[in-house]
Scaffold this active site. Structure first.
Site, PDB file in Angstrom:
ATOM      1  N   GLN A 258       0.832  -1.198   0.000  1.00 48.26           N
ATOM      2  CA  GLN A 258       0.000   0.000   0.000  1.00 48.26           C
ATOM      3  C   GLN A 258       0.870   1.253   0.000  1.00 48.26           C
ATOM      4  O   GLN A 258       0.598   2.224  -0.703  1.00 48.26           O
ATOM      5  CB  GLN A 258      -0.895  -0.023   1.238  1.00 48.26           C
ATOM      6  CG  GLN A 258      -1.968   1.015   1.240  1.00 48.26           C
ATOM      7  CD  GLN A 258      -2.836   0.911   0.016  1.00 48.26           C
ATOM      8  OE1 GLN A 258      -2.787   1.783  -0.840  1.00 48.26           O
ATOM      9  NE2 GLN A 258      -3.603  -0.161  -0.092  1.00 48.26           N
ATOM     10  N   HIS A 261       2.158   2.947  -3.236  1.00 44.68           N
ATOM     11  CA  HIS A 261       1.241   3.688  -4.111  1.00 44.68           C
ATOM     12  C   HIS A 261       1.610   5.159  -4.175  1.00 44.68           C
ATOM     13  O   HIS A 261       1.572   5.778  -5.234  1.00 44.68           O
ATOM     14  CB  HIS A 261      -0.196   3.573  -3.603  1.00 44.68           C
ATOM     15  CG  HIS A 261      -0.938   2.423  -4.201  1.00 44.68           C
ATOM     16  ND1 HIS A 261      -1.050   2.230  -5.552  1.00 44.68           N
ATOM     17  CD2 HIS A 261      -1.622   1.409  -3.621  1.00 44.68           C
ATOM     18  CE1 HIS A 261      -1.762   1.144  -5.781  1.00 44.68           C
ATOM     19  NE2 HIS A 261      -2.112   0.616  -4.627  1.00 44.68           N
ATOM     20  N   GLU A 325     -10.314   1.785   3.508  1.00 47.62           N
ATOM     21  CA  GLU A 325     -10.631   1.340   2.142  1.00 47.62           C
ATOM     22  C   GLU A 325     -10.422  -0.178   2.042  1.00 47.62           C
ATOM     23  O   GLU A 325     -11.282  -0.908   1.584  1.00 47.62           O
ATOM     24  CB  GLU A 325      -9.724   2.074   1.152  1.00 47.62           C
ATOM     25  CG  GLU A 325      -9.945   1.663  -0.303  1.00 47.62           C
ATOM     26  CD  GLU A 325      -8.864   2.217  -1.230  1.00 47.62           C
ATOM     27  OE1 GLU A 325      -7.808   2.638  -0.724  1.00 47.62           O
ATOM     28  OE2 GLU A 325      -9.086   2.206  -2.461  1.00 47.62           O
ATOM     29  N   HIS A 326      -9.247  -0.645   2.476  1.00 48.89           N
ATOM     30  CA  HIS A 326      -8.943  -2.077   2.499  1.00 48.89           C
ATOM     31  C   HIS A 326      -8.725  -2.520   3.932  1.00 48.89           C
ATOM     32  O   HIS A 326      -8.023  -1.840   4.677  1.00 48.89           O
ATOM     33  CB  HIS A 326      -7.656  -2.391   1.717  1.00 48.89           C
ATOM     34  CG  HIS A 326      -7.680  -1.919   0.307  1.00 48.89           C
ATOM     35  ND1 HIS A 326      -7.070  -0.754  -0.101  1.00 48.89           N
ATOM     36  CD2 HIS A 326      -8.247  -2.445  -0.804  1.00 48.89           C
ATOM     37  CE1 HIS A 326      -7.245  -0.582  -1.401  1.00 48.89           C
ATOM     38  NE2 HIS A 326      -7.964  -1.595  -1.858  1.00 48.89           N
ATOM     39  N   ASP A 359      -6.792  -6.196  -5.702  1.00 47.30           N
ATOM     40  CA  ASP A 359      -6.386  -5.091  -6.565  1.00 47.30           C
ATOM     41  C   ASP A 359      -6.414  -5.510  -8.030  1.00 47.30           C
ATOM     42  O   ASP A 359      -6.643  -4.700  -8.918  1.00 47.30           O
ATOM     43  CB  ASP A 359      -4.963  -4.640  -6.212  1.00 47.30           C
ATOM     44  CG  ASP A 359      -4.917  -3.920  -4.865  1.00 47.30           C
ATOM     45  OD1 ASP A 359      -5.986  -3.527  -4.371  1.00 47.30           O
ATOM     46  OD2 ASP A 359      -3.806  -3.773  -4.317  1.00 47.30           O
ATOM     47  N   HIS A 418     -53.966  15.952  -5.627  1.00 45.31           N
ATOM     48  CA  HIS A 418     -53.529  14.557  -5.516  1.00 45.31           C
ATOM     49  C   HIS A 418     -54.724  13.651  -5.269  1.00 45.31           C
ATOM     50  O   HIS A 418     -54.877  12.614  -5.882  1.00 45.31           O
ATOM     51  CB  HIS A 418     -52.540  14.393  -4.347  1.00 45.31           C
ATOM     52  CG  HIS A 418     -51.147  14.822  -4.677  1.00 45.31           C
ATOM     53  ND1 HIS A 418     -50.815  16.136  -4.892  1.00 45.31           N
ATOM     54  CD2 HIS A 418     -50.009  14.108  -4.830  1.00 45.31           C
ATOM     55  CE1 HIS A 418     -49.532  16.216  -5.153  1.00 45.31           C
ATOM     56  NE2 HIS A 418     -49.012  15.005  -5.129  1.00 45.31           N
TER      57      HIS A 418
END
Ligand SMILES: *Cc1c(COP(=O)(O)O)cnc(C)c1O
Length: 806
Positions: A258, A261, A325-326, A359, A418
């Protein structure tokens, strides 16, 4: 080394969970806004200028050409191609399963509601390029876009300095069947997708990750240009929960995968084992030293956290607050923890499941919520590419039952209009008089008890789409071939391609379609599905198509008759009579064979509402009639089956291909009892060709309708003919003044075969004449003219074509 925190008090967690501020600077926003203005004013010209300025690429054509695709595909190594194909298959399988048909829900009697997934019509996929072309992102976005059926898919990706797009990206685009790939990157690509240029079509929704400029551009597109975007994007994150059983080397590798990245990547380790924490820190040192992107990873690690907590409960609470996220669960019993996860984008269970598999290739999507958005957002899925449109329809019963509810609520809210929209309709229903009790059709009741639990014949092809390189499952003979054509393989038992094309054409979903070896097979299977031999009955409305009765006899099913009136319509009390019938199936042919007329829609509707069995509306001739198909009403009537065929208007009687449209639940029963390979490969091939050629059908129809008018006028003028019945089909029913059987036989001496229908109820003296070619029609008129003259002369010896078919 990751900064370590030992047993922090829960009150301090919020501080630790803070992400690095990603507040986008005013300079980024200002720059993006100027780029939008430039693209708005100069279109493609702006894209070229910015490609030169920012990517160093001098471009003429912005769109990738077919030749560039070919070149690119040739240079991708075979091993990488194979890996990508495997990932593609996995992602496709996982996302295809997300397409779950939803039932029509009858919320109250006569109130039916349902939802249909309709693809976003135009989508733009942004794929970052440059040093690390994210072809995996193209798979993750392209696969669901194709599965959802989005009609227009555009890919934008920045060009390399040599003006090309990364070959792997083009390889993946081709695999996905996407041919619109535009060389544009950064905020200018997003601007082009939002605004449209000569090369880039404006789209409804933009997907894909990118740098700060791309993110800011997506936000601007969403806020000011009404374009949808996939997710609020931010730096990528992983949180690992590791217990004493975790392997320190594995954990360190996950954290680094990670961290590499970007310097702003977030990496969090939670553990309840101090020794493990020490081992992980040591492993990080060792592994970092061997990484090509070690500088980036080291920066990310320095801003990350390793936290020692008391136990699994604390680790889980922390993680749910952080909403990663993960989330990797590197613990002895990951399932127990996984069940208690409330906030996360995607979860990886056990010591053998690194984030990296998700991924790339396990099948799940890697476009996931970051920055704590996992608290309220899901990752990209098939749903991201569709809208779910709701539909509803009320029958009379429905309006009667629901009306007062809505009136009461509307009046209480003071919305008089209505209330009136309901009461004005109810008032009219009141005048229309008594109301039918409503059909109490139940599919479970319809199915023969002995078939309710039946298992279908299953073949490996039901589980496998397409052909693998080696198929050794069906004992085919791989050595044979016929006249150059390849028919070695059994055909697709589910006929997926045809169903998909028909679904498009008829605006239904593929699971509402059954294909039979002719409508005749569908008729037979409908009877076999519902009628216990020797016990159950069907209803026919004679005069009508003969195969219904033949199928009934073959299946030892009784036939009840409800004759049509002298003008060939349903009798006025048909719905009432049928409401009390215990018959399983009613056949209504409209336009009817042999009478040629449409049955009145209101009468059919009343029957659909009152009959407790299946109502099969045979529309073999519907293409010739100027009336909507009953297919459009399938959602309203769970007991409706519509039959159509390729044998008539399509001009493909030789294919033997008939179609039944009905609710998915009924169709799936037909699929269980059908012979496994009931539609031949050659039929499937030719039907697909025909479906791809819409103008052909239109031309055939127009020609037949012209001829029908001509033939009808000519026949009406003949002395022999007493009456030509009006026709909504491709044949004419005529009543002759003399003996119909004699005329029928005399016509045969001219080499002309028509259909003698004079023994059918209500059809005394009647012949049925198919509308043929102009020449054939001229011949039948001439022959009837001669036969009608006082003394039937002995005709010339017949000269008719050697291959004569009726
Ligand atoms: C011709 C015809 C059919 C067609 O049957 P296939 O088996 O599809 O050729 C079906 N119903 C009616 C009323 C017909 O006249």
């Amino acid at each position: 080394m990751i900064p370590t925190f030992s047993y922090p008090a829960p009150a301090t967690w919020a501080g630790l969970q803070q992400r690095a501020a990603t507040a986008e600077t005013a300079t980024v926003a200002g720059r993006v806004r100027r780029i939008f203005e430039q693209v708005q004013q100069q279109g493609d010209q702006a894209l070229r200028a910015l490609a030169l300025e920012l990517d160093g690429a001098s471009l003429t054509a912005l769109q990738v050409s077919p030749a560039e695709f070919d070149e690119a595909v040739a240079v991708v190594p075979a091993a990488l191609q194979a890996a990508i194909r495997q990932a593609y298959a996995n992602i496709k399988a996982f996302h295809a399963a997300q397409n779950q048909p939803e039932p029509v829900v009858e919320t109250m009697p006569g109130v039916r509601c349902w939802r249909r997934a309709v693809p976003v019509q135009r989508v733009g996929l942004y794929i970052p390029g440059g040093t690390a072309p994210l072809f995996s992102t193209l798979l993750m976005l392209g696969v669901p876009a194709r599965l959802a059926g989005c009609p227009e898919v555009v890919v934008c990706s920045p060009p390399q300095a040599d003006g090309r797009i990364s070959p792997v990206i083009l390889f993946v685009a081709r695999l996905l069947g996407i041919d619109q790939v535009v060389k544009a990157g950064g905020a200018q690509a997003i601007a082009a997708l939002a605004l449209g240029t000569d090369t880039v079509p404006a789209v409804d929704k933009i997907f894909g990750p990118g740098n700060r400029y791309v993110t800011a551009a997506k936000q601007l597109a969403a806020a000011e240009y009404g374009v949808g975007i996939d997710l609020p994007a931010g730096p990528s994150e992983v949180l690992v929960i590791a217990d004493a059983t975790a392997n320190a080397a594995f954990v360190a590798a996950d954290l680094l995968s990670q961290a590499e990245h970007g310097a702003d990547s977030q990496v969090v380790l939670l553990t309840d084992s101090a020794p493990l924490l020490d081992r992980v820190q040591a492993e990080l040192q060792t592994q970092l030293a061997t990484l090509p992107r070690q500088e980036v990873a080291a920066q990310a690690l320095a801003a990350s956290r390793a936290i020692l907590l008391r136990d699994a409960d604390q680790m889980l609470t922390y993680s749910n607050q952080y909403a990663p996220e993960h989330l990797i669960l590197a613990v002895a019993e990951p399932e127990t923890l996984a069940a208690r996860v409330t906030n996360a984008g995607s979860v990886f269970l056990g010591h053998l499941t690194p984030e990296a598999v998700g991924d790339y290739a396990s099948g799940t999507n890697h476009t996931l919520p970051t920055g704590g958005y996992a608290r309220q957002y899901s990752g990209v899925s098939l749903d991201s590419f569709v809208k779910k449109i709701t539909f509803q329809t009320l029958s009379r019963t429905g309006l009667q039952q629901l009306g007062p509810v809505v009136e009461a609520m509307a009046e209480a809210e003071g919305l008089a209009a209505h209330a009136r929209a309901v009461s004005i309709r109810r008032a009219q229903l009141g005048e229309a008089g008594q109301e039918s009790a409503g059909s109490s059709f139940s599919l479970e009741q319809l199915i023969r008890p002995s078939l309710r639990q039946m298992q279908p014949y299953s073949s490996a092809r039901d589980e496998f789409e397409g052909l693998a390189p080696v198929m050794l499952d069906a004992n085919e003979n791989s050595l044979a071939s016929v006249g150059g054509a390849d028919f070695r393989r059994y055909p697709d038992p589910q006929q997926r391609a045809i169903k998909q094309a028909l679904a498009q054409l008829k605006q239904v979903s593929a699971d509402q379609i059954f294909l039979g070896n002719g409508s005749d097979e569908a008729i037979d299977l409908l009877l076999r599905l519902s009628c216990t031999p020797g016990q159950d009955a069907i209803v026919l409305c004679p005069p009508t198509y003969g195969m219904y009765e033949v199928a009934a006899r073959l299946n030892d099913v009784r036939v009840e008759r409800l004759p049509l009136t002298p003008d060939f319509q349903l009798p006025a009390d048909a719905a009432r009579l049928l409401a009390g019938s215990r018959a399983k199936v009613l056949f209504l042919c409209s336009p009817n064979n042999p009478t040629g007329n449409l049955l009145a829609r209101e009468a059919m509707e009343d029957i659909l509402n009152s009959f407790n069995g299946l109502v099969v509306v045979d529309e073999a001739y519907a293409d010739y009639a100027d009336a909507p198909s009953w297919i459009t009403r399938l959602h309203e009537f769970p007991n409706l089956v519509v039959l159509q065929t390729f044998s008539k208007a399509w001009g493909l009687a030789g294919l033997r291909l008939g179609v039944a449209y009905a609710a998915p639940a009924l169709i799936s029963y037909l699929n269980i009892i059908k012979p496994p390979y009931n539609i031949s490969a050659s039929t499937q091939q030719l039907a697909l060709q025909a479906l791809a050629d819409a103008p052909r059908l239109a031309a055939l129809l127009a020609a037949t309708l012209r001829e029908r008018t001509w033939l009808s006028e000519q026949l009406a003028a003949l002395p022999l003919i007493e009456h030509v019945f009006p026709s909504d089909a491709n044949f004419l029913l005529v009543r002759v003044r003399t003996d119909a059987t004699a005329v029928y036989q005399q016509l045969q001496q001219y080499g002309i075969v028509v259909r003698n229908r004079s023994t059918q109820p209500g059809c005394a003296g009647c012949l049925r004449i198919t509308v043929g070619t102009a020449e054939e029609n001229r011949q039948v008129v001439a022959a009837l003219q001669q036969i009608g003259e006082v003394k039937p002369a002995v005709p010339e010896p017949a000269t008719f074509p050697s291959e004569y078919k009726n």
